[in-house]
Design a protein around this motif. Structure first.
Motif, PDB file in Angstrom:
ATOM      1  N   ILE A  73       2.983  24.716   0.290  1.00 10.38           N
ATOM      2  CA  ILE A  73       2.610  24.397   1.542  1.00 10.38           C
ATOM      3  C   ILE A  73       2.549  25.489   2.235  1.00 10.38           C
ATOM      4  CG2 ILE A  73       3.795  23.152   3.620  1.00 10.38           C
ATOM      5  CD1 ILE A  73       5.281  21.470   1.685  1.00 10.38           C
ATOM      6  N   LEU A  74       1.522  25.772   3.235  1.00 11.57           N
ATOM      7  CA  LEU A  74       1.643  26.828   4.313  1.00 11.57           C
ATOM      8  C   LEU A  74       1.779  25.881   5.714  1.00 11.57           C
ATOM      9  CD1 LEU A  74      -0.022  30.086   4.570  1.00 11.57           C
ATOM     10  CD2 LEU A  74      -0.357  28.661   6.442  1.00 11.57           C
ATOM     11  N   ILE A  75       2.760  26.514   6.356  1.00 10.57           N
ATOM     12  CA  ILE A  75       2.989  25.884   7.812  1.00 10.57           C
ATOM     13  C   ILE A  75       2.726  26.741   8.959  1.00 10.57           C
ATOM     14  CG2 ILE A  75       4.697  25.062   9.283  1.00 10.57           C
ATOM     15  CD1 ILE A  75       6.589  24.629   6.718  1.00 10.57           C
ATOM     16  N   VAL A  76       1.683  26.264   9.731  1.00  7.72           N
ATOM     17  CA  VAL A  76       1.160  27.149  10.972  1.00  7.72           C
ATOM     18  C   VAL A  76       2.062  26.936  11.979  1.00  7.72           C
ATOM     19  CG1 VAL A  76      -0.692  27.868  12.183  1.00  7.72           C
ATOM     20  CG2 VAL A  76      -1.115  27.020   9.877  1.00  7.72           C
ATOM     21  N   GLY A  77       2.984  27.942  12.470  1.00  3.85           N
ATOM     22  CA  GLY A  77       3.802  27.662  13.612  1.00  3.85           C
ATOM     23  C   GLY A  77       5.145  27.586  13.194  1.00  3.85           C
ATOM     24  N   GLY A  78       6.069  28.544  14.053  1.00  4.74           N
ATOM     25  CA  GLY A  78       7.464  28.533  13.636  1.00  4.74           C
ATOM     26  C   GLY A  78       8.299  27.904  14.688  1.00  4.74           C
ATOM     27  N   GLY A  79       7.803  26.889  15.104  1.00  4.07           N
ATOM     28  CA  GLY A  79       8.845  26.229  16.486  1.00  4.07           C
ATOM     29  C   GLY A  79       9.974  25.278  15.949  1.00  4.07           C
ATOM     30  N   PRO A  80      10.481  24.599  16.704  1.00  6.01           N
ATOM     31  CA  PRO A  80      11.612  23.584  15.942  1.00  6.01           C
ATOM     32  C   PRO A  80      10.909  22.839  14.845  1.00  6.01           C
ATOM     33  CG  PRO A  80      11.847  23.770  18.455  1.00  6.01           C
ATOM     34  CD  PRO A  80      10.389  24.567  18.018  1.00  6.01           C
ATOM     35  N   ILE A  81       9.608  22.020  14.981  1.00  6.27           N
ATOM     36  CA  ILE A  81       9.342  20.978  14.013  1.00  6.27           C
ATOM     37  C   ILE A  81       8.643  21.954  12.934  1.00  6.27           C
ATOM     38  CG2 ILE A  81       7.633  19.330  13.669  1.00  6.27           C
ATOM     39  CD1 ILE A  81       9.983  18.968  15.794  1.00  6.27           C
ATOM     40  N   GLY A  82       8.032  23.095  12.960  1.00  7.53           N
ATOM     41  CA  GLY A  82       7.740  24.004  11.866  1.00  7.53           C
ATOM     42  C   GLY A  82       8.805  24.222  11.158  1.00  7.53           C
ATOM     43  N   LEU A  83      10.024  24.897  11.703  1.00  9.91           N
ATOM     44  CA  LEU A  83      11.120  25.101  11.008  1.00  9.91           C
ATOM     45  C   LEU A  83      11.669  23.801  10.285  1.00  9.91           C
ATOM     46  CD1 LEU A  83      13.132  27.203  13.593  1.00  9.91           C
ATOM     47  CD2 LEU A  83      11.908  28.029  11.618  1.00  9.91           C
ATOM     48  N   ILE A 130       5.989  30.050   6.585  1.00 10.50           N
ATOM     49  CA  ILE A 130       5.672  29.826   7.722  1.00 10.50           C
ATOM     50  C   ILE A 130       4.980  31.109   8.137  1.00 10.50           C
ATOM     51  CG2 ILE A 130       6.287  29.421  10.119  1.00 10.50           C
ATOM     52  CD1 ILE A 130       8.692  27.906   8.962  1.00 10.50           C
ATOM     53  N   ILE A 131       3.653  30.905   9.069  1.00 11.42           N
ATOM     54  CA  ILE A 131       3.198  31.855   9.694  1.00 11.42           C
ATOM     55  C   ILE A 131       3.053  31.697  11.036  1.00 11.42           C
ATOM     56  CG2 ILE A 131       0.971  32.993   9.867  1.00 11.42           C
ATOM     57  CD1 ILE A 131       1.782  33.536   7.156  1.00 11.42           C
ATOM     58  N   ILE A 143      10.352  33.816  16.243  1.00  9.38           N
ATOM     59  CA  ILE A 143      10.845  32.499  15.896  1.00  9.38           C
ATOM     60  C   ILE A 143      11.087  31.738  17.253  1.00  9.38           C
ATOM     61  CG2 ILE A 143      12.738  31.201  14.748  1.00  9.38           C
ATOM     62  CD1 ILE A 143      13.329  33.729  13.477  1.00  9.38           C
ATOM     63  N   VAL A 144      10.521  30.228  17.064  1.00  9.85           N
ATOM     64  CA  VAL A 144      10.475  29.529  18.219  1.00  9.85           C
ATOM     65  C   VAL A 144       9.767  30.138  19.712  1.00  9.85           C
ATOM     66  CG1 VAL A 144      12.098  27.854  17.323  1.00  9.85           C
ATOM     67  CG2 VAL A 144      13.040  29.721  18.672  1.00  9.85           C
ATOM     68  N   ASN A 145       8.549  30.820  19.366  1.00  8.10           N
ATOM     69  CA  ASN A 145       8.020  31.596  20.087  1.00  8.10           C
ATOM     70  C   ASN A 145       7.662  30.789  21.697  1.00  8.10           C
ATOM     71  OD1 ASN A 145       6.526  34.341  20.789  1.00  8.10           O
ATOM     72  ND2 ASN A 145       4.937  32.876  21.049  1.00  8.10           N
ATOM     73  N   SER A 146       7.488  29.724  21.480  1.00  6.32           N
ATOM     74  CA  SER A 146       7.031  28.823  22.984  1.00  6.32           C
ATOM     75  C   SER A 146       8.496  28.833  23.707  1.00  6.32           C
ATOM     76  CB  SER A 146       6.564  27.512  22.508  1.00  6.32           C
ATOM     77  OG  SER A 146       5.352  27.506  22.103  1.00  6.32           O
ATOM     78  N   LEU A 147       9.688  28.646  23.066  1.00  3.35           N
ATOM     79  CA  LEU A 147      10.875  28.626  23.675  1.00  3.35           C
ATOM     80  C   LEU A 147      11.299  29.875  24.613  1.00  3.35           C
ATOM     81  CD1 LEU A 147      13.320  26.234  21.530  1.00  3.35           C
ATOM     82  CD2 LEU A 147      11.622  25.581  23.263  1.00  3.35           C
ATOM     83  N   TYR A 148      10.989  30.811  23.412  1.00  2.00           N
ATOM     84  CA  TYR A 148      11.164  32.218  24.122  1.00  2.00           C
ATOM     85  C   TYR A 148      10.526  32.576  25.326  1.00  2.00           C
ATOM     86  CZ  TYR A 148      11.158  37.385  24.441  1.00  2.00           C
ATOM     87  OH  TYR A 148      11.201  38.517  24.978  1.00  2.00           O
ATOM     88  N   HIS A 149       9.170  32.191  25.507  1.00  2.00           N
ATOM     89  CA  HIS A 149       8.445  32.106  26.770  1.00  2.00           C
ATOM     90  C   HIS A 149       8.702  31.078  28.047  1.00  2.00           C
ATOM     91  CE1 HIS A 149       6.200  35.658  25.518  1.00  2.00           C
ATOM     92  NE2 HIS A 149       5.931  35.011  24.155  1.00  2.00           N
TER      93      HIS A 149
END
Length: 320
Positions: free
Chosen positions: A6-16, A31-32, A37-43
């Motif tokens: 599996i390759l997962i695009v996006g390291g947000g909560p659901i990707g994690l 994960i790519i 990590i959780v980049n959207s939350l960081y912003h």
């Protein structure tokens, strides 16, 4: 080249969460993530608080300890990034996925740094990267901001806030309380019903008492260097002095990326096609997880109700 399960695009909560589920089932994964990590939350805005409780934000059954009934941005960053460290999540950061193509039974994933092969791909990219543009003259001026972080730069400034959702209301209240002269331009007839229930009375009272100016059923016309021009609900055109525009008009998934990956999009909301029981798209072995599943309807999915996607997807992969 290693072939991943599996390759997962996006390291947000659901990707994690998808990574943790893969890990538990001894599937090789990566994960790519284009940022941290959780980049959207960081912003997110620095003082943002979630609508959900900590219990409903936890993943993989790992307790989310919060000092307040509604966790804030920093607590969420500590929680999700802490899980990535403790569980030794296999994740590549500051690497952007550029293209996903499929040959026979394998996906080739091209990124800004490398190429990968995988039997399955999960896209869990959220929606916070692309602002929903108004497409009006002056929207590209430096004074126009589509992201809001904190109120301090706007002290003693004339601020126009566009929108009536949580982000707009938070920006209006916070900048007002730090000394800004705030005007809200709202295209609907009232404050959104989705605004956090403990905040909605606050903004409505501030508008009612005149501390925050508000025009409902308003339509933006253009943005000038020192003014904004808009039409009110009665069709009257106004031009008011302005220093900053906070355009809290929402955000959209990367539809071009989804299309280029072969995923069909349907209807006015550009809803991605996927099976509701497996989250598999029209492309076999290509899955969607999290907020990205909702297309333009970004209020349809969130952490609380999309945590289940991980088990659904991994169950589908194992069944094959």
């Amino acid at each position: 080249m290693e072939i991943l399960d599996i390759l997962i695009v996006g390291g947000g909560p659901i990707g994690l969460n998808c990574a943790l589920e893969a890990q538990k089932n001894n599937l090789s994964y990566l994960i790519i993530e284009k940022g941290t990590i959780v980049n959207s939350l960081y912003h997110y805005p620095l003082y943002m608080r979630f609508f959900s409780t900590a219990e409903k934000l936890k993943i993989d059954g790992i307790p989310f300890i919060s000092t307040a009934p509604k966790p804030g941005r920093q607590e969420a960053l500590e929680y999700y990034q802490g899980i990535a460290r403790q569980k030794n999540i296999n994740i590549h950061l500051y690497e952007k996925v550029l293209n996903i193509s499929k040959t026979h039974e394998l996906f080739e994933i091209e990124t800004s740094k490398s190429k990968y092969l995988s039997k399955n791909v999960i896209i869990s990219t959220g929606f916070y990267d692309i602002p929903n543009m108004m497409n009006i003259p002056g929207e590209n001026l430096p004074k126009v901001k589509h992201y809001y972080t904190e109120p301090y730069p706007y002290a003693k400034q004339k601020v126009v806030v566009i929108g009536s959702s949580n982000s707009a209301v938070d920006a209006a209240l916070e900048t007002y309380r730090k000394g800004a002269e705030v005007t809200m331009l709202i295209r609907h007839s009232g404050i959104s019903e989705s605004v956090k229930y403990w905040v909605k009375p606050d903004i409505e009272n501030r508008i009612a008492e005149g501390s925050i100016n508000a025009y409902f059923n308003a339509e933006m016309i253009r943005i000038e260097e020192k003014t904004v021009v808009f039409k009110d609900g009665n069709g009257q055109v106004h031009e008011i002095e302005n220093d900053f525009v906070l355009a809290m008009t929402g955000y959209l998934p990367d539809f071009d990326f989804l299309r280029n990956s072969g995923i069909e999009l349907q209807g006015d909301c550009l809803n991605p096609v996927y099976h509701p029981e497996t989250m598999e798209t029209n492309v076999p072995n290509l899955y969607l997880a999290g907020v990205v599943c909702g297309g333009k309807d970004t209020h349809l999915w969130f952490i609380e109700n999309s945590r289940v996607h991980a088990e659904m997807i991994i169950g589908s992969i194992l069944s094959k």
